[in-house]
Design a protein around this motif. Structure first.
Motif, PDB file in Angstrom:
ATOM      1  N   THR A 120       3.305 100.259 -17.555  1.00 24.22           N
ATOM      2  CA  THR A 120       4.315 101.145 -17.975  1.00 24.22           C
ATOM      3  C   THR A 120       4.374 100.943 -19.744  1.00 24.22           C
ATOM      4  OG1 THR A 120       5.936  99.006 -17.833  1.00 24.22           O
ATOM      5  CG2 THR A 120       5.602 100.313 -16.075  1.00 24.22           C
ATOM      6  N   GLY A 121       5.152 101.999 -20.009  1.00 25.04           N
ATOM      7  CA  GLY A 121       4.939 101.934 -21.514  1.00 25.04           C
ATOM      8  C   GLY A 121       6.138 102.956 -21.968  1.00 25.04           C
ATOM      9  N   SER A 122       6.766 102.761 -23.443  1.00 24.55           N
ATOM     10  CA  SER A 122       7.996 103.511 -23.606  1.00 24.55           C
ATOM     11  C   SER A 122       8.044 103.535 -25.202  1.00 24.55           C
ATOM     12  CB  SER A 122       9.142 103.077 -22.988  1.00 24.55           C
ATOM     13  OG  SER A 122       9.433 101.657 -23.629  1.00 24.55           O
ATOM     14  N   TYR A 123       8.617 104.598 -25.807  1.00 26.55           N
ATOM     15  CA  TYR A 123       8.747 104.677 -27.114  1.00 26.55           C
ATOM     16  C   TYR A 123       9.964 105.586 -27.363  1.00 26.55           C
ATOM     17  CZ  TYR A 123       8.390 106.246 -31.827  1.00 26.55           C
ATOM     18  OH  TYR A 123       8.521 106.595 -33.083  1.00 26.55           O
ATOM     19  N   ASN A 136      31.727 118.185 -26.121  1.00 22.05           N
ATOM     20  CA  ASN A 136      31.389 117.814 -24.557  1.00 22.05           C
ATOM     21  C   ASN A 136      30.258 117.488 -24.100  1.00 22.05           C
ATOM     22  OD1 ASN A 136      34.292 118.722 -23.299  1.00 22.05           O
ATOM     23  ND2 ASN A 136      33.750 120.792 -24.327  1.00 22.05           N
ATOM     24  N   THR A 137      29.043 117.899 -24.934  1.00 23.85           N
ATOM     25  CA  THR A 137      27.750 117.569 -24.757  1.00 23.85           C
ATOM     26  C   THR A 137      26.884 116.771 -25.887  1.00 23.85           C
ATOM     27  OG1 THR A 137      27.073 119.737 -25.426  1.00 23.85           O
ATOM     28  CG2 THR A 137      27.494 119.480 -23.182  1.00 23.85           C
ATOM     29  N   CYS A 138      27.468 117.053 -27.133  1.00 25.07           N
ATOM     30  CA  CYS A 138      26.423 116.467 -28.161  1.00 25.07           C
ATOM     31  C   CYS A 138      26.835 115.083 -27.917  1.00 25.07           C
ATOM     32  CB  CYS A 138      26.919 116.990 -29.688  1.00 25.07           C
ATOM     33  SG  CYS A 138      28.257 116.449 -30.355  1.00 25.07           S
ATOM     34  N   VAL A 139      27.631 114.325 -27.541  1.00 25.52           N
ATOM     35  CA  VAL A 139      27.876 112.704 -27.477  1.00 25.52           C
ATOM     36  C   VAL A 139      27.103 111.976 -26.367  1.00 25.52           C
ATOM     37  CG1 VAL A 139      30.088 113.166 -28.543  1.00 25.52           C
ATOM     38  CG2 VAL A 139      29.873 112.741 -25.887  1.00 25.52           C
ATOM     39  N   LEU A 140      26.484 113.006 -25.545  1.00 26.02           N
ATOM     40  CA  LEU A 140      25.824 112.637 -24.287  1.00 26.02           C
ATOM     41  C   LEU A 140      24.407 112.163 -24.250  1.00 26.02           C
ATOM     42  CD1 LEU A 140      27.540 114.763 -21.555  1.00 26.02           C
ATOM     43  CD2 LEU A 140      28.273 112.562 -22.470  1.00 26.02           C
ATOM     44  N   PHE A 141      23.857 112.799 -25.308  1.00 30.30           N
ATOM     45  CA  PHE A 141      22.135 112.908 -25.117  1.00 30.30           C
ATOM     46  C   PHE A 141      21.393 112.197 -26.114  1.00 30.30           C
ATOM     47  CE2 PHE A 141      23.628 116.634 -22.844  1.00 30.30           C
ATOM     48  CZ  PHE A 141      23.264 116.463 -21.539  1.00 30.30           C
ATOM     49  N   GLY A 142      19.977 111.840 -25.900  1.00 28.33           N
ATOM     50  CA  GLY A 142      19.300 111.076 -26.849  1.00 28.33           C
ATOM     51  C   GLY A 142      18.058 111.564 -26.456  1.00 28.33           C
ATOM     52  N   ASP A 143      17.060 110.902 -27.565  1.00 35.58           N
ATOM     53  CA  ASP A 143      15.574 111.258 -27.409  1.00 35.58           C
ATOM     54  C   ASP A 143      14.899 110.046 -26.964  1.00 35.58           C
ATOM     55  OD1 ASP A 143      16.524 113.827 -28.328  1.00 35.58           O
ATOM     56  OD2 ASP A 143      15.791 113.375 -30.409  1.00 35.58           O
ATOM     57  N   GLY A 144      13.798 110.167 -26.240  1.00 37.58           N
ATOM     58  CA  GLY A 144      12.788 109.173 -25.908  1.00 37.58           C
ATOM     59  C   GLY A 144      11.905 109.412 -25.009  1.00 37.58           C
ATOM     60  N   ALA A 145      10.916 108.504 -24.506  1.00 36.70           N
ATOM     61  CA  ALA A 145       9.746 108.787 -23.555  1.00 36.70           C
ATOM     62  C   ALA A 145       9.368 107.380 -22.793  1.00 36.70           C
ATOM     63  CB  ALA A 145       8.252 109.289 -24.417  1.00 36.70           C
ATOM     64  N   GLY A 146       9.082 107.639 -21.752  1.00 31.77           N
ATOM     65  CA  GLY A 146       8.561 106.233 -21.025  1.00 31.77           C
ATOM     66  C   GLY A 146       7.420 106.966 -20.094  1.00 31.77           C
ATOM     67  N   ALA A 147       6.428 106.145 -19.997  1.00 32.22           N
ATOM     68  CA  ALA A 147       5.089 106.479 -19.184  1.00 32.22           C
ATOM     69  C   ALA A 147       4.987 105.322 -17.867  1.00 32.22           C
ATOM     70  CB  ALA A 147       4.008 106.743 -20.136  1.00 32.22           C
ATOM     71  N   GLU A 204      11.244  98.704 -19.600  1.00 30.00           N
ATOM     72  CA  GLU A 204      12.303  97.635 -20.380  1.00 30.00           C
ATOM     73  C   GLU A 204      12.357  96.467 -19.161  1.00 30.00           C
ATOM     74  OE1 GLU A 204      15.475  97.729 -23.459  1.00 30.00           O
ATOM     75  OE2 GLU A 204      16.535  98.200 -21.525  1.00 30.00           O
ATOM     76  N   ALA A 205      12.746  96.852 -17.883  1.00 31.97           N
ATOM     77  CA  ALA A 205      13.043  95.981 -16.939  1.00 31.97           C
ATOM     78  C   ALA A 205      11.642  95.178 -16.675  1.00 31.97           C
ATOM     79  CB  ALA A 205      13.440  96.830 -15.783  1.00 31.97           C
ATOM     80  N   LYS A 248       9.118  94.435 -18.746  1.00 28.00           N
ATOM     81  CA  LYS A 248       8.885  93.868 -20.068  1.00 28.00           C
ATOM     82  C   LYS A 248       9.775  92.773 -20.277  1.00 28.00           C
ATOM     83  CE  LYS A 248       5.361  96.659 -20.962  1.00 28.00           C
ATOM     84  NZ  LYS A 248       5.449  97.852 -21.814  1.00 28.00           N
ATOM     85  N   THR A 249      11.177  92.883 -19.810  1.00 30.26           N
ATOM     86  CA  THR A 249      12.063  91.528 -19.903  1.00 30.26           C
ATOM     87  C   THR A 249      11.951  90.853 -18.741  1.00 30.26           C
ATOM     88  OG1 THR A 249      13.797  93.003 -19.237  1.00 30.26           O
ATOM     89  CG2 THR A 249      13.449  93.040 -21.543  1.00 30.26           C
ATOM     90  N   GLY A 250      11.252  91.107 -17.731  1.00 31.36           N
ATOM     91  CA  GLY A 250      11.559  90.206 -16.574  1.00 31.36           C
ATOM     92  C   GLY A 250      12.223  90.390 -15.597  1.00 31.36           C
ATOM     93  N   LYS A 251      12.915  91.294 -15.673  1.00 29.27           N
ATOM     94  CA  LYS A 251      14.064  91.747 -14.823  1.00 29.27           C
ATOM     95  C   LYS A 251      13.301  92.352 -13.484  1.00 29.27           C
ATOM     96  CE  LYS A 251      18.481  94.450 -14.508  1.00 29.27           C
ATOM     97  NZ  LYS A 251      19.634  93.719 -15.129  1.00 29.27           N
ATOM     98  N   VAL A 252      12.270  92.567 -13.745  1.00 25.08           N
ATOM     99  CA  VAL A 252      11.425  93.104 -12.577  1.00 25.08           C
ATOM    100  C   VAL A 252      10.286  92.167 -12.520  1.00 25.08           C
ATOM    101  CG1 VAL A 252       9.730  94.726 -11.520  1.00 25.08           C
ATOM    102  CG2 VAL A 252      12.042  95.506 -12.414  1.00 25.08           C
ATOM    103  N   GLN A 253      10.034  91.370 -11.328  1.00 20.92           N
ATOM    104  CA  GLN A 253       9.023  90.454 -11.303  1.00 20.92           C
ATOM    105  C   GLN A 253       8.091  90.967  -9.982  1.00 20.92           C
ATOM    106  OE1 GLN A 253       8.500  87.620 -12.836  1.00 20.92           O
ATOM    107  NE2 GLN A 253      10.355  87.673 -14.037  1.00 20.92           N
ATOM    108  N   PRO A 254       6.711  90.474 -10.337  1.00 19.75           N
ATOM    109  CA  PRO A 254       5.970  90.788  -9.062  1.00 19.75           C
ATOM    110  C   PRO A 254       6.548  90.428  -7.637  1.00 19.75           C
ATOM    111  CG  PRO A 254       4.697  89.543 -10.681  1.00 19.75           C
ATOM    112  CD  PRO A 254       6.157  89.729 -11.253  1.00 19.75           C
TER     113      PRO A 254
END
Ligand code: COA
Length: 324
Positions: free
Chosen positions: A8-11, A151-162, A293-294, A296-302
């Motif tokens: 996994t990766g993100s930015y 109504n909408t401009c407070v809701l959204f953000g930019d990003g990517a995960g792969a 994030e889950a 890389k922070t260990g919230k998800v384990q093998p």
């Protein structure tokens, strides 16, 4: 044979837009935004920084995490509703920049559900014989946000995960994926202008039609209902109970939706991966961002059981169960 997420990766872009910043643009307040959505801040791409620019960084990180070379990719799928251009696809731009010369490439348009839809296509191709598929969720939602609409401009953000998807060698793998759609509710969340129905023109711009419109309150109720149904369907298909789930990675639209879904399912909120407080609603990027994030922070384990659930424009909704 099962498929498996191998890496996994993100930015996210570094520029932070806080609720206090938004108070200067529209008639809103930090208190309203936090109380009604749970969002404190979101990331915003620089002018000229496009979907592929975010997607490539998440992709490079996922490939490195999986230990897979770009040349070994058979396919690249980019889930997005904010691609660089109507054509070519953002996936082709990423294919070129990665040097993934062997890979087929296309975009998947299923709004906030796009990542789970793309994952299901990757899953099918791996089962059919492909070795490695790169699945990206990348959005520059700020490009389709009406910055004069509170109504909408407070809701959204930019990003990517792969994620890199390949063959499973053991217990780990994708156990189920369920996809749904109901086009009768297409106008609940939409960008009404700029497509072939109402092509780009000065009038379209003056009427602010190339931007996201949403009937938020109606959407909210349907989101809670369909996310709950999607989870119950996923659990039943795998003969699991909610107590078996180690980490819930939902689409991130509103903390009140996540709390309502968790309460209905009797799932402790601590088991939910949450990033909307820092990133807002990043549409197709929200699940792969939260998953990375889950992990890389260990919230998800093998060995953990991971549950995905998404909901978005279309309407579309989807779920997935993964053994990590
Ligand atoms: N700041 C201050 N007030 C605002 C505001 C803002 N940013 N946005 C809306 N309001 C006002 C409205 O104008 C309305 O005022 P009125 O009662 O005087 O008409 C009031 O707040 C309540 O609006 P409402 O739309 O009923 O609020 P809500 O509790 O439903 O919250 C959302 C709005 C958008 C946060 C919420 O509906 C939501 O999250 N919807 C689902 C979004 C979603 O799931 N999207 C998924 C697709 S990806």
């Amino acid at each position: 044979m099962k498929s498996q997420i191998l890496g996994t990766g993100s930015y996210v872009p570094p520029k932070i837009l806080t609720n206090t910043d938004l108070e200067k643009i529209v008639d809103t307040s930090d208190t309203w935004i936090v109380d009604r959505t749970g969002i404190h801040e979101r990331r915003i791409a620089e002018p000229g920084e496009a979907c592929s620019d975010l997607g490539i960084r998440a992709s490079e990180s996922a490939l490195a995490n999986a230990g897979i070379a770009a040349q070994d990719l058979d396919m690249i799928l980019v889930a997005t509703c904010t691609g660089d251009y109507p054509l070519p696809s953002t996936a082709c731009l990423i294919q070129h920049r990665l040097g993934a010369t062997r890979a087929a490439a296309c975009d998947i348009a299923a709004a906030c559900c796009g990542f789970v839809y793309a994952l299901s296509i990757a899953n099918a191709y791996i089962k059919a014989g492909y070795r490695y598929v790169l699945v990206v969720g990348a959005e520059v939602m700020s490009a389709i946000t009406d910055w004069s609409d509170r109504n909408t401009c407070v809701l959204f953000g930019d990003g990517a995960g792969a994620t890199v998807v390949g063959r499973s060698e053991g217990e780990a793998g994708i156990l189920s994926l369920h996809l749904h759609a109901d086009g009768r509710l297409a106008d609940l969340i939409c960008v009404p202008g700029g497509g072939s129905s109402r092509p780009a023109s000065q009038t379209i711009l003056d009427e602010r039609l190339p931007y996201v419109k949403m009937r938020g309150n109606e959407t909210f109720k349907i989101a809670v209902k369909t996310m709950e149904e999607a989870v119950r369907e996923a659990l039943a298909a795998n003969e699991l109970t909610i107590n078996d789930i180690d980490c819930f990675v939902p689409h991130q639209a509103n903390i009140r939706i996540l709390k309502a879904v968790a309460e209905r399912l009797k799932l402790p909120l601590e088991k939910t991966a949450i990033n909307l407080d820092r990133f807002g609603n990043t549409s197709a990027a929200s699940i792969p961002l939260a998953l990375d994030e889950a992990v890389k922070t260990g919230k998800v384990q093998p060995g953990n059981l991971v549950l995905l659930a998404a909901f978005g424009s279309g309407l579309t909704w989807a779920s997935g169960v993964l053994r990590w």
